[in-house]
Enzyme design. Structure first.
Site, PDB file in Angstrom:
ATOM      1  N   GLU A  66       0.892  -1.384  -0.251  1.00 32.82           N
ATOM      2  CA  GLU A  66       0.456   0.158  -0.371  1.00 32.82           C
ATOM      3  C   GLU A  66       0.977   1.188   0.307  1.00 32.82           C
ATOM      4  O   GLU A  66       2.088   1.217   0.615  1.00 32.82           O
ATOM      5  CB  GLU A  66      -0.847   0.759   1.386  1.00 32.82           C
ATOM      6  CG  GLU A  66      -1.768   1.784   1.623  1.00 32.82           C
ATOM      7  CD  GLU A  66      -2.602   1.466   0.485  1.00 32.82           C
ATOM      8  OE1 GLU A  66      -2.660   2.548  -0.390  1.00 32.82           O
ATOM      9  OE2 GLU A  66      -3.207   0.776   0.122  1.00 32.82           O
ATOM     10  N   ASP A 116      -7.492   2.597  -8.826  1.00 32.45           N
ATOM     11  CA  ASP A 116      -7.935   4.259  -9.140  1.00 32.45           C
ATOM     12  C   ASP A 116      -7.301   3.555 -10.964  1.00 32.45           C
ATOM     13  O   ASP A 116      -6.216   3.625 -11.015  1.00 32.45           O
ATOM     14  CB  ASP A 116      -6.741   5.259  -8.549  1.00 32.45           C
ATOM     15  CG  ASP A 116      -7.294   6.412  -8.438  1.00 32.45           C
ATOM     16  OD1 ASP A 116      -8.441   6.686  -9.801  1.00 32.45           O
ATOM     17  OD2 ASP A 116      -6.805   7.424  -7.820  1.00 32.45           O
ATOM     18  N   LYS A 120      -7.477  11.347 -16.372  1.00 30.96           N
ATOM     19  CA  LYS A 120      -6.237  11.626 -17.281  1.00 30.96           C
ATOM     20  C   LYS A 120      -5.363  11.190 -17.688  1.00 30.96           C
ATOM     21  O   LYS A 120      -4.528  10.629 -17.262  1.00 30.96           O
ATOM     22  CB  LYS A 120      -6.221  13.028 -16.136  1.00 30.96           C
ATOM     23  CG  LYS A 120      -6.747  14.287 -15.500  1.00 30.96           C
ATOM     24  CD  LYS A 120      -6.758  15.315 -14.659  1.00 30.96           C
ATOM     25  CE  LYS A 120      -7.654  16.340 -13.621  1.00 30.96           C
ATOM     26  NZ  LYS A 120      -6.553  17.022 -13.342  1.00 30.96           N
ATOM     27  N   ASP A 152     -15.646  -1.154 -10.276  1.00 34.23           N
ATOM     28  CA  ASP A 152     -16.808  -0.334 -10.015  1.00 34.23           C
ATOM     29  C   ASP A 152     -16.622   0.162 -11.569  1.00 34.23           C
ATOM     30  O   ASP A 152     -18.304   0.982 -11.886  1.00 34.23           O
ATOM     31  CB  ASP A 152     -16.983  -0.299  -9.112  1.00 34.23           C
ATOM     32  CG  ASP A 152     -15.860   1.366  -8.431  1.00 34.23           C
ATOM     33  OD1 ASP A 152     -15.541   1.213  -9.311  1.00 34.23           O
ATOM     34  OD2 ASP A 152     -16.582   1.854  -7.782  1.00 34.23           O
TER      35      ASP A 152
END
Length: 230
Positions: A66, A116, A120, A152
């Site tokens: 992480e 994530d 962009k 998702d």
């Protein structure tokens, strides 16, 4: 194998998520105090899946990577409260750490959940799932090793299908298909989506073994920058 100047990571250093650049290939059996199937989760966030999974699957050892220090410390505290000796959390960039954390064929499974999407264009290189990662996992996962991917974002799901399949992984659901079976352990986000009805897209891939020769990086997953989460 590690070079002649490489040193094994000390378990005490691992406990704090620290690793010097010269330290490579931890002795994971020494770190966990046993020989067991070794699995990896990249980007555990607050660690709800990692903690529940390590609690349910006591026979496996789970390494989490992480980037956020606060999340690492939170997961470690909760793992200690639960008495989970089969969970280790490291802080850092997974793509930088992977080459020196795991020997070829060391991993039995890889878990990547809700990465994530980095919408962009200038941030594309930060996406976790790309051909570079998939090619590396062809060597780090043992033959038969599993990739568990969840998102998702519909476009990310389709991109992931292309990336893993194009780099030689077998799709457990069939070529071009998503995995439809409910997992034994849900993340916090998945439990929330069960209540709200928002869909989750899951895929599962199996490593047929180390690649023979070069695998082209391709361009899969790079053309959906303007597709937003629906």
């Amino acid at each position: 194998m590690a070079g002649k100047d490489a040193r094994a990571l000390d378990p005490a250093s691992l406990a704090h998520g620290c690793a010097l650049p010269s330290e490579v290939f931890p002795d994971w059996e020494r770190t966990f105090g046993r020989k067991a199937a070794l699995e990896l989760e990249i980007g555990p966030g607050h660690g709800h899946f990692a903690l529940d999974y390590a609690s349910l699957e006591r026979s496996i050892d789970l390494v989490c990577i992480e980037t956020r220090r606060a999340d690492c410390e939170l997961i470690r505290e909760r793992a200690q409260e639960r008495g989970l000796a089969n969970l280790v959390v490291l802080q850092g960039d997974a793509k930088l750490l992977l080459p020196r954390l795991f020997q070829e064929g060391a991993l039995s499974a890889l878990h990547i959940q809700f990465p994530d999407p980095w919408w962009k264009k200038r941030h594309r290189k930060r996406r976790m799932v790309d051909a570079e990662l998939a090619v590396r996992m062809r060597t780090l996962l043992r033959p038969g090793g599993v990739v568990d991917f969840r998102t998702d974002v519909p476009a990310y799901a389709q991109a992931a299908l292309g990336i893993w399949e194009e780099t030689g992984f077998d799709n457990a659901a069939g070529k071009g298909k998503l995995w439809t079976e409910a997992p034994a352990v849900l993340s916090t986000r998945e439990r929330r989506y069960l209540r709200t009805g928002q869909p989750v897209f899951r895929a599962r891939f199996v490593n047929p073994g180390p690649p023979e020769g070069e695998i082209g990086p391709g361009g899969a997953g790079r053309d959906w920058t303007d597709v937003r989460r629906k």
